[in-house]
Design a protein around this motif. Sequence first.
Motif, PDB file in Angstrom:
ATOM      1  N   LEU A 112       3.412 -22.479  -3.693  1.00  0.00           N
ATOM      2  CA  LEU A 112       4.245 -23.632  -4.046  1.00  0.00           C
ATOM      3  C   LEU A 112       5.475 -23.704  -3.151  1.00  0.00           C
ATOM      4  CD1 LEU A 112       3.958 -23.362  -7.909  1.00  0.00           C
ATOM      5  CD2 LEU A 112       3.215 -25.283  -6.518  1.00  0.00           C
ATOM      6  N   VAL A 113       6.048 -22.532  -2.821  1.00  0.00           N
ATOM      7  CA  VAL A 113       7.226 -22.533  -1.947  1.00  0.00           C
ATOM      8  C   VAL A 113       6.850 -23.095  -0.573  1.00  0.00           C
ATOM      9  CG1 VAL A 113       8.870 -21.069  -0.737  1.00  0.00           C
ATOM     10  CG2 VAL A 113       8.363 -20.651  -3.129  1.00  0.00           C
ATOM     11  N   ILE A 114       5.669 -22.694  -0.072  1.00  0.00           N
ATOM     12  CA  ILE A 114       5.251 -23.220   1.232  1.00  0.00           C
ATOM     13  C   ILE A 114       5.159 -24.739   1.172  1.00  0.00           C
ATOM     14  CG2 ILE A 114       3.397 -23.277   2.922  1.00  0.00           C
ATOM     15  CD1 ILE A 114       2.713 -20.480   2.226  1.00  0.00           C
ATOM     16  N   VAL A 115       4.544 -25.253   0.103  1.00  0.00           N
ATOM     17  CA  VAL A 115       4.392 -26.711   0.003  1.00  0.00           C
ATOM     18  C   VAL A 115       5.769 -27.381  -0.022  1.00  0.00           C
ATOM     19  CG1 VAL A 115       3.609 -28.573  -1.470  1.00  0.00           C
ATOM     20  CG2 VAL A 115       2.155 -26.602  -1.087  1.00  0.00           C
ATOM     21  N   GLY A 116       6.681 -26.832  -0.837  1.00  0.00           N
ATOM     22  CA  GLY A 116       8.020 -27.419  -0.899  1.00  0.00           C
ATOM     23  C   GLY A 116       8.684 -27.441   0.467  1.00  0.00           C
ATOM     24  N   GLY A 117       8.578 -26.320   1.186  1.00  0.00           N
ATOM     25  CA  GLY A 117       9.198 -26.242   2.506  1.00  0.00           C
ATOM     26  C   GLY A 117       8.577 -27.220   3.490  1.00  0.00           C
ATOM     27  N   MET A 118       7.251 -27.304   3.491  1.00  0.00           N
ATOM     28  CA  MET A 118       6.598 -28.196   4.453  1.00  0.00           C
ATOM     29  C   MET A 118       6.933 -29.649   4.160  1.00  0.00           C
ATOM     30  SD  MET A 118       5.464 -26.143   6.492  1.00  0.00           S
ATOM     31  CE  MET A 118       5.308 -27.554   7.569  1.00  0.00           C
ATOM     32  N   VAL A 119       6.899 -30.022   2.878  1.00  0.00           N
ATOM     33  CA  VAL A 119       7.242 -31.403   2.532  1.00  0.00           C
ATOM     34  C   VAL A 119       8.670 -31.689   2.995  1.00  0.00           C
ATOM     35  CG1 VAL A 119       7.725 -32.939   0.602  1.00  0.00           C
ATOM     36  CG2 VAL A 119       5.626 -31.619   0.632  1.00  0.00           C
ATOM     37  N   GLY A 120       9.559 -30.726   2.765  1.00  0.00           N
ATOM     38  CA  GLY A 120      10.940 -30.905   3.202  1.00  0.00           C
ATOM     39  C   GLY A 120      11.016 -31.151   4.701  1.00  0.00           C
ATOM     40  N   ALA A 121      10.245 -30.378   5.471  1.00  0.00           N
ATOM     41  CA  ALA A 121      10.297 -30.545   6.925  1.00  0.00           C
ATOM     42  C   ALA A 121       9.796 -31.923   7.339  1.00  0.00           C
ATOM     43  CB  ALA A 121       9.459 -29.454   7.597  1.00  0.00           C
ATOM     44  N   PHE A 122       8.790 -32.436   6.625  1.00  0.00           N
ATOM     45  CA  PHE A 122       8.218 -33.722   7.040  1.00  0.00           C
ATOM     46  C   PHE A 122       9.074 -34.913   6.618  1.00  0.00           C
ATOM     47  CE2 PHE A 122       3.973 -31.396   6.977  1.00  0.00           C
ATOM     48  CZ  PHE A 122       4.036 -31.174   8.337  1.00  0.00           C
ATOM     49  N   VAL A 123       9.942 -34.737   5.622  1.00  0.00           N
ATOM     50  CA  VAL A 123      10.765 -35.877   5.218  1.00  0.00           C
ATOM     51  C   VAL A 123      12.206 -35.753   5.705  1.00  0.00           C
ATOM     52  CG1 VAL A 123       9.374 -36.315   3.172  1.00  0.00           C
ATOM     53  CG2 VAL A 123      11.422 -34.936   2.974  1.00  0.00           C
ATOM     54  N   ALA A 124      12.567 -34.604   6.299  1.00  0.00           N
ATOM     55  CA  ALA A 124      13.955 -34.444   6.738  1.00  0.00           C
ATOM     56  C   ALA A 124      14.227 -35.377   7.910  1.00  0.00           C
ATOM     57  CB  ALA A 124      14.207 -33.001   7.137  1.00  0.00           C
ATOM     58  N   GLN A 125      15.331 -36.063   7.870  1.00  0.00           N
ATOM     59  CA  GLN A 125      15.738 -36.911   8.988  1.00  0.00           C
ATOM     60  C   GLN A 125      16.952 -36.318   9.684  1.00  0.00           C
ATOM     61  OE1 GLN A 125      14.085 -39.440  10.172  1.00  0.00           O
ATOM     62  NE2 GLN A 125      12.527 -39.118   8.609  1.00  0.00           N
ATOM     63  N   ASP A 126      17.226 -35.063   9.381  1.00  0.00           N
ATOM     64  CA  ASP A 126      18.322 -34.362  10.012  1.00  0.00           C
ATOM     65  C   ASP A 126      17.725 -33.135  10.675  1.00  0.00           C
ATOM     66  OD1 ASP A 126      21.597 -33.979   9.635  1.00  0.00           O
ATOM     67  OD2 ASP A 126      20.466 -32.129   9.933  1.00  0.00           O
ATOM     68  N   LEU A 127      17.998 -32.952  11.961  1.00  0.00           N
ATOM     69  CA  LEU A 127      17.299 -31.899  12.689  1.00  0.00           C
ATOM     70  C   LEU A 127      17.543 -30.522  12.094  1.00  0.00           C
ATOM     71  CD1 LEU A 127      17.611 -32.884  16.429  1.00  0.00           C
ATOM     72  CD2 LEU A 127      15.622 -32.935  14.944  1.00  0.00           C
ATOM     73  N   PHE A 128      18.732 -30.341  11.508  1.00  0.00           N
ATOM     74  CA  PHE A 128      19.016 -29.044  10.907  1.00  0.00           C
ATOM     75  C   PHE A 128      18.042 -28.756   9.778  1.00  0.00           C
ATOM     76  CE2 PHE A 128      21.168 -26.625   7.567  1.00  0.00           C
ATOM     77  CZ  PHE A 128      21.477 -25.471   8.264  1.00  0.00           C
ATOM     78  N   PHE A 129      17.909 -29.705   8.851  1.00  0.00           N
ATOM     79  CA  PHE A 129      17.020 -29.457   7.709  1.00  0.00           C
ATOM     80  C   PHE A 129      15.559 -29.483   8.117  1.00  0.00           C
ATOM     81  CE2 PHE A 129      20.898 -30.640   5.491  1.00  0.00           C
ATOM     82  CZ  PHE A 129      20.969 -29.570   4.635  1.00  0.00           C
ATOM     83  N   PHE A 130      15.261 -30.306   9.113  1.00  0.00           N
ATOM     84  CA  PHE A 130      13.917 -30.350   9.682  1.00  0.00           C
ATOM     85  C   PHE A 130      13.496 -28.937  10.091  1.00  0.00           C
ATOM     86  CE2 PHE A 130      11.888 -30.681  13.948  1.00  0.00           C
ATOM     87  CZ  PHE A 130      10.719 -31.311  13.610  1.00  0.00           C
ATOM     88  N   TYR A 131      14.398 -28.250  10.762  1.00  0.00           N
ATOM     89  CA  TYR A 131      14.105 -26.895  11.223  1.00  0.00           C
ATOM     90  C   TYR A 131      14.111 -25.901  10.067  1.00  0.00           C
ATOM     91  CZ  TYR A 131      14.643 -22.510  13.693  1.00  0.00           C
ATOM     92  OH  TYR A 131      14.466 -21.246  14.135  1.00  0.00           O
TER      93      TYR A 131
END
Lengths: 517, 482
Positions: A112-131
Amino acid sequence: MLTTLIILPLAAALFLLAAPVRNARLARAVAAGTMSLETLLATVCLNGALAAGGGLAFETRRAWLPDLGIGWHLGVGRLGGLLVFLTALVGFSAALVARPTERARFHHALGLVIVGGMVGAFVAQDLFFFYVFHEFALIPTFLLIWIWGGARRREAAMKITLYLLAGSLVLLVGLLALVLASGAGTFDLPELRAHLAAHPISNDLQALIFLLLLIGFGTLVSLVPLHTWAPIGYAEAPPLAAMLHAGAGKKFGLYGLAVVAFPLLPSGAAVWKGTLAWLAAAQILYAGYIAMRQDDLRRMLAWASVSHMGFGFLALAAGTPTAMEGFALFLFAHGVAAAAGFALAGFCRDALGVCSLARMGGLAQRAPFAAAAFTMVALAGFGVPGFANFPAELMIFAGGLGPWPAPTILALWGTVIGAVYFLRAVQRGFLGPLAPALAQAADLDRGRRVAVGLLLAASLAAGFLPRGFLGRDASISTLASGLGGVRSAAPAVVMQGGPEARLVSAGRPNVQDPVSR
Amino acid sequence: MIHPSVLRLELAVVGLMLAVLLGDAFARKASRRYWGAAVAAALLALAGYAAAGAGILPNASARVFTAEGGFLVDAFALWVKVFALVATAVCVLLTSRTPGEDAPGFAEQVVLQLGVGLGMMVLGSARDLISFYVSLELMAIGLYLLVAWRKEDPLSLEAGVKYLVYGAMASAILLYGMALVYGAAGSLEFGIIRQAAATRSDSIVLLAGFALLLAGLGFKVSAVPFHWWTPDAYEGAPVPSMAALSLLSKPAGFIILARLLFDVFWPLHAMWQGPVAWAGAATLLWGGLGGLSQTNLKRLLAYSGISHSGFMLLALASPTRSGVAAMLYYLLAYLLSAGLVFTAMCGAAGPGARYDLRDLSGLGRKSPWLAGALLLGLFGLGGIPPLAGFFGKLLVIRCVVSESGWGFAAAAVGGAVGSLYYYLVVVKAALSPEENGAPPIAPVGRSLRALTAALAFGLLLVGAWPASVWGALRNAAEALCQ
């Protein structure tokens, strides 16, 4: 909305860790229930992104550290929406498939943590959070392989983690250099894009930063020669980790190249495009030939997955609207097919105890569902019409032929190689006389059937109705600007009619494609 | 003239030292159970008071002098005091686990740690060469004893002797440098030395003195090529003393280094930037590569500490406020992550343990709590988001890319990857199944649990929401770079 999409799996993971769920089935039910809700939300999210007409849907902004130009900025574009949907779908199936022998709660929580992290990366519009979101998802992968992996799990976990973290560090340097060199003083992706369109970075610096990003993202997608973590990593990983990483996690690198490196550094990209196209062709052939020689089913799939990533790189190097359309569909198509493949290979290893093709002939007699499903994975894998891979690869070839004829023709040969190793696996593993090791084998249980069936159904749906996943006027311009901001100079190719008509028009790229020069 | 009210934080710590000594003489054994916790609570209360300004500074940009200008309180000094108080509290709590509150010498050990912390607090305020040297020696003398504390253990004695000899040499180098600087500037006071550096930057005596000062501090922060003592001293020292070395002594070195570079010798910044960057890169690589072959956790952590010193030197090599802020943030992240690792070490074994990596086997099964603390601390050191170590690395690499150039960025990545590898080796050891002969673990006490939870919470909070400390760090950096 998007914050919920990120927090939901993370909260469920915390709940699983904290709640006294002793029963493994119950843990699986909690994880799968959460993921089904997540998939529903992701569907809404994809619809919103498709309806947003090239802009961002569900945007959220909050200040986080204004001094450094970092902000909590979420938003979902077309490509991001498709990948969020893919992540949720793969996450749901992976939760159904996972059968850890011990510490089930922890196992599912990590997924579940992996899914949360990946979803976060795909919706982040800020390069910091993207990374940050992507890297956040790496450590659970390490732990999953380490604790629940195969016989050589320690070596695999060390290798995959070191490679991916090292690649991430190079990526971090590249992203920081990009932000600093832009002079925009912000990590916000739409703002950066607007700023860089007006004040581009000097050509030499662009080439250097692009190279850093290419190495960083490339390592994450197993770009040859930075791919050596992938075969052992996937071969030893438990199904949950292999499905999530090959299905969704790995797409982060290609996604990043498509939304950060190429649009923000156009003249840097122009310098390295040729190298990338040839590397892509080399990757498809080299990894494909190695896949042919594999005896272990999971290794075969891992090499196949490395080989397939070449199509993504080829599409990026071509950069024509048709190729980019194919690129988006390819990410989805490969994700579901790879996840289904690793689910079945995991079933062979965990439930049957055999993963070597030499020892598992005739499985179709004992497990017809598994055999049928694997045959479908194989057909999808070498791009038989009907599965999403076919339109995706066709569009990539059509779009790539203009700018890079020779690499594209070599890549076409890759589908033939794909047919060889996939059919060989079907024939050796599932057809022929029943192997003695499989005399007592049982077919897929209900959870696995649902999971694999769902993934294959998604592939078929996207194969017959690509428009439903890409949107009506999908093209490079809207896909790239779906992550905000500037439209590319290339006019969108508007496709009309059904998928067939679309493919026909895609088949004549040079008429419509303003080939990027 | 000395105004005691400006020294109120330092005086409170002195009072605490006296209370512990008197208590040790008169208190009955049974009443000592919570001494460590009580001292730590007092230190943390003081830290809270200091963070709120301690009634000394009216606002963030004020500067209050005393002792003839030799002692300065500004936002930077106050931040140092907060840091020193928290770090000392961590060391005291670790001591209350090993050797334990009822062990002989517990009170003395705590008093020495308080002295080391006090030294760092004064050092943050040092405004002339005398207070600089005296506070540094106050720390060093306590540490000489703490490192050699287990005098029945030859390894600890060896570490103590090594540290003493190297330390004495470093002090001599520092003193020589101070003498030259004094001779060139004609004053001990930092303000006048700064003027001399501005007007007479071609004076060879001044430059030689400056170089010697840097070399002496290079020893304190274990920068290459002055790092040789570190692995041996860490290996022999008991864990709480090792914590004092890396959470108090090393940060103190960086604090005074920042004061010298960004305040006193600021006029020469074009001259020191290059050497500091080179030293940083070399330190980073040495720490990152040297740890690869270690089989002992303490030695490995020493190399990890060297590699972190390299990162902080690289931060200081960018002559901007963001360089100082990055260094201060990195120190905080290091305190929280390394603190967690030390806590796990104290919990996992008794006082005499060697901490070979294979002794850690089965930790995950025997004590998930300690294994979790160890993992979290190691991931924090390795810089995995959302832990504070990641944001620290990001800040440093940002400085390096913008100020020092690509070669240094490559060194940073190389060193970081090397250290990531050996952190994973430790994780591997802690998660591997139990080997025969691995010693059992005593149950984890309440104070250690509280310490773990507090450090883990801090590591997450500061990492996931750096804005929580950023304002204070920015003020400190601005106060330093005037």
